[in-house]
Scaffold this motif. Sequence first.
Motif, PDB file in Angstrom:
ATOM      1  N   GLY A   1       0.793  -1.222   0.000  1.00  0.00           N
ATOM      2  CA  GLY A   1       0.000   0.000   0.000  1.00  0.00           C
ATOM      3  C   GLY A   1       0.825   1.270   0.000  1.00  0.00           C
ATOM      4  O   GLY A   1       0.412   2.295   0.548  1.00  0.00           O
ATOM      5  N   GLN A   2       1.986   1.242  -0.654  1.00  0.00           N
ATOM      6  CA  GLN A   2       2.875   2.402  -0.665  1.00  0.00           C
ATOM      7  C   GLN A   2       2.974   3.022  -2.055  1.00  0.00           C
ATOM      8  O   GLN A   2       2.657   2.395  -3.067  1.00  0.00           O
ATOM      9  CB  GLN A   2       4.284   1.983  -0.225  1.00  0.00           C
ATOM     10  N   ASP A   3       3.452   4.246  -2.083  1.00  0.00           N
ATOM     11  CA  ASP A   3       3.851   4.894  -3.321  1.00  0.00           C
ATOM     12  C   ASP A   3       5.049   4.099  -3.875  1.00  0.00           C
ATOM     13  O   ASP A   3       6.035   3.884  -3.157  1.00  0.00           O
ATOM     14  CB  ASP A   3       4.255   6.346  -3.024  1.00  0.00           C
ATOM     15  N   PRO A   4       5.003   3.663  -5.143  1.00  0.00           N
ATOM     16  CA  PRO A   4       6.145   2.909  -5.678  1.00  0.00           C
ATOM     17  C   PRO A   4       7.471   3.643  -5.562  1.00  0.00           C
ATOM     18  O   PRO A   4       8.517   2.996  -5.404  1.00  0.00           O
ATOM     19  CB  PRO A   4       5.752   2.686  -7.146  1.00  0.00           C
ATOM     20  N   LEU A   5       7.460   4.970  -5.615  1.00  0.00           N
ATOM     21  CA  LEU A   5       8.713   5.709  -5.487  1.00  0.00           C
ATOM     22  C   LEU A   5       9.342   5.486  -4.112  1.00  0.00           C
ATOM     23  O   LEU A   5      10.565   5.384  -3.992  1.00  0.00           O
ATOM     24  CB  LEU A   5       8.482   7.200  -5.730  1.00  0.00           C
ATOM     25  N   ASP A   6       8.530   5.386  -3.090  1.00  0.00           N
ATOM     26  CA  ASP A   6       9.075   5.142  -1.753  1.00  0.00           C
ATOM     27  C   ASP A   6       9.703   3.754  -1.666  1.00  0.00           C
ATOM     28  O   ASP A   6      10.730   3.561  -0.996  1.00  0.00           O
ATOM     29  CB  ASP A   6       7.973   5.297  -0.699  1.00  0.00           C
ATOM     30  N   VAL A   7       9.084   2.781  -2.313  1.00  0.00           N
ATOM     31  CA  VAL A   7       9.667   1.431  -2.338  1.00  0.00           C
ATOM     32  C   VAL A   7      10.965   1.437  -3.129  1.00  0.00           C
ATOM     33  O   VAL A   7      11.948   0.776  -2.747  1.00  0.00           O
ATOM     34  CB  VAL A   7       8.664   0.419  -2.924  1.00  0.00           C
ATOM     35  N   ARG A   8      10.989   2.180  -4.214  1.00  0.00           N
ATOM     36  CA  ARG A   8      12.225   2.287  -4.989  1.00  0.00           C
ATOM     37  C   ARG A   8      13.347   2.849  -4.114  1.00  0.00           C
ATOM     38  O   ARG A   8      14.447   2.304  -4.059  1.00  0.00           O
ATOM     39  CB  ARG A   8      11.990   3.170  -6.222  1.00  0.00           C
ATOM     40  N   LYS A   9      13.068   3.951  -3.452  1.00  0.00           N
ATOM     41  CA  LYS A   9      14.096   4.582  -2.618  1.00  0.00           C
ATOM     42  C   LYS A   9      14.572   3.663  -1.499  1.00  0.00           C
ATOM     43  O   LYS A   9      15.765   3.633  -1.158  1.00  0.00           O
ATOM     44  CB  LYS A   9      13.556   5.888  -2.041  1.00  0.00           C
ATOM     45  N   ALA A  10      13.660   2.900  -0.929  1.00  0.00           N
ATOM     46  CA  ALA A  10      14.020   1.999   0.175  1.00  0.00           C
ATOM     47  C   ALA A  10      14.967   0.894  -0.283  1.00  0.00           C
ATOM     48  O   ALA A  10      15.711   0.329   0.518  1.00  0.00           O
ATOM     49  CB  ALA A  10      12.765   1.384   0.774  1.00  0.00           C
ATOM     50  N   ASN A  11      14.946   0.598  -1.586  1.00  0.00           N
ATOM     51  CA  ASN A  11      15.762  -0.493  -2.104  1.00  0.00           C
ATOM     52  C   ASN A  11      16.978  -0.038  -2.899  1.00  0.00           C
ATOM     53  O   ASN A  11      17.709  -0.869  -3.433  1.00  0.00           O
ATOM     54  CB  ASN A  11      14.896  -1.409  -2.976  1.00  0.00           C
ATOM     55  N   PHE A  12      17.199   1.268  -2.997  1.00  0.00           N
ATOM     56  CA  PHE A  12      18.358   1.773  -3.730  1.00  0.00           C
ATOM     57  C   PHE A  12      19.659   1.210  -3.182  1.00  0.00           C
ATOM     58  O   PHE A  12      19.796   0.948  -1.977  1.00  0.00           O
ATOM     59  CB  PHE A  12      18.433   3.302  -3.644  1.00  0.00           C
ATOM     60  N   TYR A  13      20.629   1.040  -4.102  1.00  0.00           N
ATOM     61  CA  TYR A  13      22.001   0.816  -3.649  1.00  0.00           C
ATOM     62  C   TYR A  13      22.425   2.007  -2.808  1.00  0.00           C
ATOM     63  O   TYR A  13      22.033   3.143  -3.064  1.00  0.00           O
ATOM     64  CB  TYR A  13      22.941   0.699  -4.848  1.00  0.00           C
ATOM     65  N   GLY A  14      23.267   1.727  -1.805  1.00  0.00           N
ATOM     66  CA  GLY A  14      23.776   2.840  -1.021  1.00  0.00           C
ATOM     67  C   GLY A  14      24.384   2.391   0.282  1.00  0.00           C
ATOM     68  O   GLY A  14      23.784   1.620   1.026  1.00  0.00           O
TER      69      GLY A  14
END
Length: 772
Positions: free
Chosen positions: A375-388
């Motif tokens: 139930g999240q904004d896909p952009l938030d999921v993307r950011k949570a999984n970024f390399y870093g």
Amino acid sequence: MKDNVSVQGTAHSDRIHDSAIKHVTGRADYTDDIALPTGALHAYLGVSDVAHATLKSIDLSAVRAAPGVVGVLTAEDVPGVNDISPTGLNDEPVFPTDKIQFHGQPLFAVIAETRDAARRAAERAQIDCDVLPHALDPIAAQEAGYPYVTKPLKLERGDIAPAFKTAPNRIKGRMSVGGQDHMYLEGHIAFAIPGEDDDVVVHCSTQHPSEAQHMVAHVLGVPSNAVVVNVRRMGGGFGGKESQMNLFCAVAAIAAKKWNRAVKIRPDRDQDMTATGKRHDFVIDYDVAFDEVGRIQALDGSFAARCGFSADLSGPVTDRALFHADNAYFYPNVRLTSHPMKTNTVSNTAFRGFGGPQGVIAAERIIEEIAYATGQDPLDVRKANFYGGEGRDLTPYHQTVEDNILDRLVSELEDSAEYRQRRQEIIAFNADSPVLKKGIALTPVKFGISFTATWYNQAGALVHIYNDGSIHLNHGGTEMGQGLNTKVAQIVAEAFQVDIDRIKITKTTTEKVPNTSATAASSGTDLNGMAALDAVRQIQARLVDFAVETWGVAPDEVVFRANEVHAGAQVFPFDAFIKQAYLARIQLSAAGFYKTPKIHWDRDKGQGRPFYYFSYGAACSEVMIDTLTGEYRVERTDLLHDVGRSLNPALDKGQVEGAFVQGMGWLTTEELWWDDTGRLRTHAPSTYKIPLASDRPRIFNVNLADWSENRELTIKRSKAVGEPPFMLGISVFEALSMAVASVAGYTTCPRLDAPATPERVLMAVTRLRDGG
């Protein structure tokens, strides 16, 4: 030597494409514009009308008797080896001898006085064969027990089994991703002129002159030094002219030597599309485990590809799909496997991105699945999984991501595109609009730069300065409209500190630069620019030594500056200085060379550093769909792309814009369709729809990340631009998915396969409304 003030047309400045005016006025010469010698002949291919069969006989008597026919070529007429496989697997005959393996496979060639005569005569052949069952797609091939066309690859890191057991959430899914035709403006064409002894000169439209040279030598049974391949320019390539030109070069050369007359072959668009390979279709199965906030814990991905009847470049293409199945995201535990399936279709080949886009879209579908599940904004999921950060910087192929700039890039685009505000406005719009629905998506791309076949990461160049101060530049890259020649000329102009108009860019030819790599993998400027710079530095070193000896100055007092050469207090116009060097018998020519450092790859272990560096980008797209018809339009797109320190911002922006539109076309309108007999039905512009000018986003904002600079020692700290922005088109696909999901309250990830044609969009909407 010291760096100097800028002059006209040097690097890091906007510069018009060297052939732009010729393109729009029709004065640019292509292979088809070369005047034919007296007595030139024309060839045309005779092809199969079944997808799979045992070939019993071919009766060509009526073909030979047709008006204007000089003769025919079959497998028996190949004087050398009847194979044009680019990988040396001996699985791709010029003409088959026992098996027909796809509908439209070339079986023979007609040689006639005119192209029309050859084309009409080809229809008279009588083919006797026993038809066999066929498999057209990777799943059908697997079910029929078809073999792999080449060795598969597995990338693995960590241990997925315990991660799957302990993770709180798990999703399994399948996605089909369609292929794509290159649809270049200039089709395939080759023109061969026989010479004395074993010699033959071939003019053609190829991205890989050295491979064409080697293939022609292979089929003629002569050494490579007997064959010269020339390429002035191409009217588009996109990978379709990397290996697929081999057939046409071979046919033209064999016929030219057999009849001792020049021979030209230019298929019409229908035959070009049916007889040459395309982007690989993929069926992707994924099994992903993730925690409550959507962070991925484990991923198991399987990538089955429609490769066609022979390997062609399917090995490295399916490898690269796995290399990019992570896109921008860190997978703590991962297993990725390729399944390069043999099918009874034309052998698929290189296409812009070279398998990378198919891997990237799989990563984005997985993120999308997690976003809907949590139930999240896909952009938030993307950011949570970024390399870093340490511990989250290792790819599935064990290369460390050292230059990640995605956090800054994505954040800047998120702000400039007003993504958060617009997403809320779109959700509100959809709540009050029963028919028209909108969607928005912001997607990133991380793309590795280098040939994964390490030996291709080399280039040569040849630079001459004539005694009047004019400069002749030749390198191993090919110009297909992307501006490679302009960029390399800018590099040479800056190094000598002369106006670019002083430099003459000449055709690519195997006579001047040997053993060249294909102009592909976005590496054209990286490799050839550095090779040209190496040649310039050799000449400059000789000129400095000459000035030191002649005028008694220190080496650091010899400076190239704004069309002049300074030797201490003395200043010479560049051409006058060169004249004096010539009279002093200074060598004014050099062959440059470059090989990419640091890269290595062990395919058996699935580990190494296959890429010299990564390019990054981000795209935000907004769409509107009609839920009654499935039709849609792209309302707005904002792009922010990383090209390092741009050599030519105008050309780079053009590449980003074009790549985005082509990537959007792959995922929306460009559908390849075979009927049950194995015949490709989308074989012309009338049946295959590329994006039109009217399909471009109505608002289209394109910017380069002008603050970026390559950490690696690339040419002028620039980054490759040809392929990476292609994947920015995925933002349109993801936005369409959001619009479809709105009909069910954004609770379910739509089953939307690519290309997302209006038909598929309508079907996805219907399934969600029906609760499917």
